[in-house]
Scaffold this active site. Structure first.
Site, PDB file in Angstrom:
ATOM      1  N   SER A 111      63.326  53.973  51.484  1.00 20.47           N
ATOM      2  CA  SER A 111      62.840  52.722  52.057  1.00 20.47           C
ATOM      3  C   SER A 111      63.022  52.688  53.571  1.00 20.47           C
ATOM      4  CB  SER A 111      63.612  51.552  51.435  1.00 20.47           C
ATOM      5  OG  SER A 111      63.330  50.339  52.111  1.00 20.47           O
ATOM      6  N   GLN A 132      58.758  55.282  52.441  1.00 22.52           N
ATOM      7  CA  GLN A 132      58.085  53.991  52.304  1.00 22.52           C
ATOM      8  C   GLN A 132      58.085  53.268  53.635  1.00 22.52           C
ATOM      9  OE1 GLN A 132      60.102  50.962  52.412  1.00 22.52           O
ATOM     10  NE2 GLN A 132      58.293  49.666  52.350  1.00 22.52           N
ATOM     11  N   TYR A 134      57.259  49.789  55.932  1.00 19.22           N
ATOM     12  CA  TYR A 134      56.921  48.392  56.162  1.00 19.22           C
ATOM     13  C   TYR A 134      56.244  48.306  57.526  1.00 19.22           C
ATOM     14  CZ  TYR A 134      59.786  46.682  52.280  1.00 19.22           C
ATOM     15  OH  TYR A 134      60.306  46.419  51.042  1.00 19.22           O
ATOM     16  N   THR A 160      53.957  49.651  51.682  1.00 19.18           N
ATOM     17  CA  THR A 160      54.149  48.433  50.902  1.00 19.18           C
ATOM     18  C   THR A 160      53.317  47.298  51.497  1.00 19.18           C
ATOM     19  OG1 THR A 160      56.361  49.066  50.186  1.00 19.18           O
ATOM     20  CG2 THR A 160      55.843  46.727  50.134  1.00 19.18           C
ATOM     21  N   ARG A 169      64.391  34.095  47.810  1.00 24.11           N
ATOM     22  CA  ARG A 169      65.447  34.742  47.030  1.00 24.11           C
ATOM     23  C   ARG A 169      66.757  33.971  47.200  1.00 24.11           C
ATOM     24  NH1 ARG A 169      63.956  40.837  49.148  1.00 24.11           N
ATOM     25  NH2 ARG A 169      61.731  40.744  48.631  1.00 24.11           N
ATOM     26  N   LYS A 256      51.438  50.325  47.761  1.00 22.90           N
ATOM     27  CA  LYS A 256      52.334  49.665  46.796  1.00 22.90           C
ATOM     28  C   LYS A 256      52.234  48.152  46.923  1.00 22.90           C
ATOM     29  CE  LYS A 256      57.268  49.624  45.496  1.00 22.90           C
ATOM     30  NZ  LYS A 256      57.602  48.204  45.739  1.00 22.90           N
ATOM     31  N   HIS A 280      56.904  43.735  43.249  1.00 23.93           N
ATOM     32  CA  HIS A 280      58.159  43.877  43.993  1.00 23.93           C
ATOM     33  C   HIS A 280      59.350  43.512  43.105  1.00 23.93           C
ATOM     34  CE1 HIS A 280      58.865  44.842  48.304  1.00 23.93           C
ATOM     35  NE2 HIS A 280      60.107  44.495  48.000  1.00 23.93           N
ATOM     36  N   GLY A 334      63.301  51.229  40.058  1.00 29.42           N
ATOM     37  CA  GLY A 334      64.175  50.744  41.117  1.00 29.42           C
ATOM     38  C   GLY A 334      65.536  50.387  40.554  1.00 29.42           C
TER      39      GLY A 334
END
Length: 387
Positions: A111, A132, A134, A160, A169, A256, A280, A334
């Site tokens: 990540s 990955q 962002y 992503t 969250r 993704k 996600h 994950g």
């Protein structure tokens, strides 16, 4: 393998041990969803509704789960998904998980928000890994990340698409999530009961976001990192950006976060080598459908154009086979590997992969199949699976 690990027979066993050993804020980060956590729970429960057809008196000898994902040979149709803060589940977590994946024969994805850096993992892993990405407002930083992934000989880039605005969250907010944890009374009290984790962290220098600190402009400590990340995720991300990234990268590109057939068609039109049906892990849009529910519609929309994979909700080898039966070329895990990592480090990741492999292999045999080319919807009971 120790006797202790040999008696770990399912991913749930690893989860229970990880919950005991990992500090609350980091365990909750891995094991939670957005808002009511309805989509997070549905990702698992919808798999359970799908029933399998048992077949008998069929030759089961010589079975294989081997296949390819974007042209890369894999021991089973599973890759380790990119997860932020992996190195907070266990010291040097990304490096250990990459080693376990390479030795087992499945891909590891690092990540952007990892604790160990791209360079750390490249040095630790014996095989190329995936990176990955962002998309941040600072496009120079994004371009440098892509170039660093190239220099590390990463064999695929996973872009992503579903986290330009952070989902709601609640547990992360209540826990005051940060890496490293802030020395509050509550945190120090919790850490006092996690001696194994603390000893591991004392033995490593990797305790914050290794891909960002020292690489992003003006990020030198925890306070500057917090303000940078709060400002940097770019809500303007669009398909033109995907085209720029594809050109800059020049290698295998995986998109993704696709959860809608119309978006899937647009994703396939970019020329991506694969797309991942993902919500996600239920951590973004609470109330969205589970990934297994939408998988068939996305396969129908683009299956001839690009590989379709699935993540979010995989907790067993049966879930892997059910995904393949409904058209997925591969899956990503994950939480399943994070539980193993938090519980036992590298050996726990290996154990998680072994469990998934065994479950998929035995299930395939009892469904009367010998390889993945024979796995389709005919191994499922009609009326129990989405179409």
């Amino acid at each position: 393998m120790s006797q202790n690990l040999s008696t770990i027979t399912c991913i749930e066993d690893l989860r229970v041990i990880a919950q005991r050993r990992v500090p609350r804020m980091f365990y909750d980060y891995a094991d939670s969803g957005a808002w009511t956590e309805g989509t997070y729970r549905a990702n698992e429960s919808e798999f359970q509704k799908i029933k399998l057809r048992q077949r008998v008196a069929v030759d089961m000898e010589g079975r294989s789960l081997a296949t390819t994902m974007v042209g890369q040979e894999v021991k089973m149709p599973v890759a380790i998904a990119p997860t932020g803060l992996t190195g907070m589940q266990h010291a040097d977590g990304e490096m250990l998980a990459a080693q376990a994946a390479a030795e087992f024969g499945v891909p590891f994805t690092l990540s952007t928000m990892s604790i160990c850096s791209i360079e750390d993992v490249a040095q630790a892993s014996s095989k190329p890994f995936w990176f990955q990405l962002y998309v941040m407002r600072d496009r120079e930083f994004v371009a440098n990340l892509i170039d660093r992934a190239k220099a590390a000989k990463c064999s695929a880039l996973v872009l992503t698409l579903d986290l330009q605005i952070l989902g709601q969250r609640h547990k992360d907010i209540k826990n005051g999530l940060s890496a490293p944890p802030r020395p509050t009374l509550r945190n120090l009290f919790n850490l006092a009961f996690k001696p194994r984790w603390c000893m591991g962290m004392l033995g490593t220098k990797r305790r914050t976001f290794g891909n960002i600190v020292g690489h992003a402009k003006g990020v030198t400590d925890l306070s500057s990192l917090s303000s940078w990340t709060a400002e940097q995720f770019d809500p303007r991300l669009n398909w033109d950006d995907v085209a720029w990234i594809k050109e800059r990268w020049g290698g295998k590109l995986i998109l993704k976060g696709v959860l809608d057939a119309e978006d899937a068609r647009m994703a396939a039109a970019t020329g991506a080598d694969a797309l991942i049906v993902s919500n996600h892990g239920g951590r973004q849009l609470d109330g969205a459908l589970s990934t297994i529910e939408v998988l068939p519609s996305i396969v129908d929309a683009v299956g001839a154009q690009t590989e379709v994979w699935l993540d979010s909700g995989i907790r067993s080898g049966q879930d892997v086979l059910k995904s393949v039966a409904l058209g997925a070329r591969g899956t990503m895990i994950g939480r399943a590997f994070l539980y193993g990592l938090g519980a036992y480090g590298k050996a726990g990741v290996t154990r998680a992969l072994e469990i998934l492999y065994k479950e998929a292999d035995v299930t395939m045999a009892l469904c009367g199949r010998k390889n993945l080319a024979q796995i389709d919807h005919t191994i499922l009971v009609p009326g129990t699976y989405p179409t």
